[in-house]
Design a protein around this motif. Structure first.
Motif, PDB file in Angstrom:
ATOM      1  N   PHE A 143       3.120  -0.591  12.079  1.00 19.99           N
ATOM      2  CA  PHE A 143       3.820   0.691  12.026  1.00 19.99           C
ATOM      3  C   PHE A 143       3.438   1.409  10.739  1.00 19.99           C
ATOM      4  CE2 PHE A 143       6.478   0.935  15.665  1.00 19.99           C
ATOM      5  CZ  PHE A 143       6.820  -0.360  16.012  1.00 19.99           C
ATOM      6  N   SER A 195       4.157   4.690   8.148  1.00 20.50           N
ATOM      7  CA  SER A 195       5.353   5.395   7.704  1.00 20.50           C
ATOM      8  C   SER A 195       5.332   6.842   8.196  1.00 20.50           C
ATOM      9  CB  SER A 195       5.418   5.371   6.177  1.00 20.50           C
ATOM     10  OG  SER A 195       4.379   6.182   5.650  1.00 20.50           O
ATOM     11  N   LEU A 235       0.919   5.523  -0.099  1.00 20.74           N
ATOM     12  CA  LEU A 235       0.182   6.716   0.330  1.00 20.74           C
ATOM     13  C   LEU A 235       0.514   7.869  -0.593  1.00 20.74           C
ATOM     14  CD1 LEU A 235      -1.475   8.263   2.620  1.00 20.74           C
ATOM     15  CD2 LEU A 235       0.759   8.891   3.513  1.00 20.74           C
ATOM     16  N   ILE A 288       0.819  -1.207   0.000  1.00 21.96           N
ATOM     17  CA  ILE A 288       0.000   0.000   0.000  1.00 21.96           C
ATOM     18  C   ILE A 288       0.851   1.255   0.000  1.00 21.96           C
ATOM     19  CG2 ILE A 288      -1.806   1.273   1.199  1.00 21.96           C
ATOM     20  CD1 ILE A 288      -2.866  -1.348   2.212  1.00 21.96           C
ATOM     21  N   ASP A 338       4.614   7.655  -1.086  1.00 22.94           N
ATOM     22  CA  ASP A 338       5.495   6.934  -0.170  1.00 22.94           C
ATOM     23  C   ASP A 338       4.786   5.660   0.272  1.00 22.94           C
ATOM     24  OD1 ASP A 338       7.112   7.789   3.035  1.00 22.94           O
ATOM     25  OD2 ASP A 338       7.602   6.309   1.485  1.00 22.94           O
ATOM     26  N   TRP A 339       5.514   4.810   0.956  1.00 26.99           N
ATOM     27  CA  TRP A 339       4.907   3.648   1.575  1.00 26.99           C
ATOM     28  C   TRP A 339       3.942   4.107   2.664  1.00 26.99           C
ATOM     29  CZ3 TRP A 339       5.859  -0.549  -1.079  1.00 26.99           C
ATOM     30  CH2 TRP A 339       7.062  -0.672  -1.769  1.00 26.99           C
ATOM     31  N   ALA A 340       2.909   3.310   2.882  1.00 23.28           N
ATOM     32  CA  ALA A 340       1.990   3.615   3.967  1.00 23.28           C
ATOM     33  C   ALA A 340       2.436   2.946   5.268  1.00 23.28           C
ATOM     34  CB  ALA A 340       0.571   3.173   3.616  1.00 23.28           C
ATOM     35  N   PHE A 341       3.031   1.805   5.134  1.00 22.21           N
ATOM     36  CA  PHE A 341       3.379   1.044   6.330  1.00 22.21           C
ATOM     37  C   PHE A 341       4.865   0.805   6.427  1.00 22.21           C
ATOM     38  CE2 PHE A 341      -0.834   0.525   7.550  1.00 22.21           C
ATOM     39  CZ  PHE A 341      -1.572   0.319   6.402  1.00 22.21           C
ATOM     40  N   SER A 342       5.253   0.492   7.638  1.00 26.63           N
ATOM     41  CA  SER A 342       6.666   0.289   7.908  1.00 26.63           C
ATOM     42  C   SER A 342       6.810  -0.931   8.799  1.00 26.63           C
ATOM     43  CB  SER A 342       7.232   1.529   8.599  1.00 26.63           C
ATOM     44  OG  SER A 342       8.564   1.309   8.984  1.00 26.63           O
ATOM     45  N   VAL A 363       2.623   8.904   6.636  1.00 20.79           N
ATOM     46  CA  VAL A 363       1.274   8.794   7.195  1.00 20.79           C
ATOM     47  C   VAL A 363       1.142   9.697   8.415  1.00 20.79           C
ATOM     48  CG1 VAL A 363      -0.339   7.245   8.378  1.00 20.79           C
ATOM     49  CG2 VAL A 363       0.832   6.479   6.309  1.00 20.79           C
TER      50      VAL A 363
END
Lengths: 197, 158
Positions: free
Chosen positions: B61, B63, A106, A104, A177-181, B66
């Motif tokens: 988590f 980013s 963003l 996902i 950008d990436w939504a999650f990390s 977000v």
């Protein structure tokens, strides 16, 4: 590339009353196993002890008795060492992480007149858009802010980020950008910053 | 793009957000709650006794992007300038809580569920309550929790 370890189930997990959350500020009152535990706020009210300046607080939430039945603040989210929550992939450092269904991305800075079609036109170039969500400001009917785009493959998402970040949509620059990390955000210590100033 | 950590924003100001909506009814305590922590951890809990006695708790988590966008939305809404003193108190129908830390300001608002704009307009603080209402329902705060489900049931399609 981030580990693909993830929880494949959406089902509920039983409430775990473990309370090993290091960020908990409140007293460690072990709740009786409530059927519906809530999160516990992990931010101290009224100025953390480490802050140079105490925080200004406002709101009924500070005046409520935390033990009152109406508040029920204890352990809704708390008890959240890893054991309490299903975690989505964690191999330590920050980095992209895959959700169950895909990757996902963003998109922020979306022009308020953008339509889903505009986003499909851009992001469909990098791969099939499995899911798209455009955050709409209902007050005006215009889009204000962001969209979430999901791809099946990491490479598709990565390319979308690399090639569309900083480009224009309806004459407005978007960030992608990436939504999650897979790990926590690296935070600068604000105290150190102040000392260096 | 992948910018600096959200801690870089506003001179390194801290950001925290927690939202709760729920009620206690004949099916028990049904609620939805999520929390964005300064380090990017998003925790989410959802209890709905309506279907069966299931409790969902997830964490992930997010980013820095977000967090940055969440912070922007909050700032844009100007909710930090409001006060819940004249907002309807939580009642049998339900309860909402919104707790936000932005820099050195910390708000913790509680109010009842808001059915519609009519409830806003007939309240004692229509201007302030409208800001809350739009922030939660228009900016989709009530849907941000969906980011927290590993399944990533997308906000649309629910």
């Amino acid at each position: 590339m981030a580990a693909a370890a993830m929880n494949t189930d959406v089902e509920a997990v039983d409430f775990d009353s473990d309370d090993d959350d290091l960020m908990d500020e409140e007293g460690a009152i072990e709740p009786s196993p409530a059927p519906a535990p809530r999160l516990r706020s992990t931010i101290a009210g009224g100025g953390g002890g480490d802050d140079d300046a105490p925080r200004k607080t406002k709101g009924r939430g500070f005046r409520e008795d935390p033990n009152s039945s109406s508040a029920h603040r204890d352990s809704r989210l708390a008890g959240a060492g890893r054991s309490g929550f299903d975690a989505l992939a964690s191999d330590g450092g920050p980095g992209p992480v895959r959700s169950i269904e895909g990757w996902i991305v963003l998109v922020t800075g979306v022009h308020e007149e953008a339509q889903e079609e505009d986003l499909h036109n851009i992001f469909g170039d990098y791969g099939q858009v499995k899911n798209l969500h455009l955050n709409l400001d209902r007050r005006t009917g215009f889009v204000k802010g962001y969209a979430l785009i999901e791809y099946e493959n990491f490479e598709q998402a990565k390319r979308a980020i690399r090639e569309s970040d900083g480009t224009e949509l309806l004459s407005q620059i978007i960030s992608v950008d990436w939504a999650f990390s897979s790990g926590p955000v690296k935070q600068r210590n604000t105290r150190k910053r102040k000392l260096q100033a | 793009g992948a910018g600096n950590g959200a801690g870089e924003e506003a001179g390194g100001a801290e950001f925290y957000l927690r939202y709760y909506v729920g009620h206690k009814g004949k099916f028990g305590h049904e609620f939805l709650e999520f929390e964005f922590r300064p380090d990017g951890k998003l925790r989410y809990a959802n209890n709905s006794n309506y279907k069966n006695d299931t409790m969902i708790r997830k964490e992930v988590f997010v980013s820095p992007s977000v967090l940055r966008e969440a912070r922007r939305i909050i700032q844009d809404s100007e909710i930090m300038k409001e006060d819940d003193s004249n907002w309807p108190e939580p009642d049998r129908v339900g309860r909402q809580e919104l707790e936000i830390v932005m820099g050195n300001e910390h708000i913790s608002f509680t109010t009842s569920k808001i059915g519609s704009l009519v409830d806003v307009q007939t309240s004692k603080d229509p201007e302030g309550l409208r800001i809350f209402y739009y922030l939660v329902q228009s900016r989709g705060i009530d849907a941000w929790y969906k980011l927290g489900r590993p399944f990533m049931a997308f906000p649309m399609g629910d």
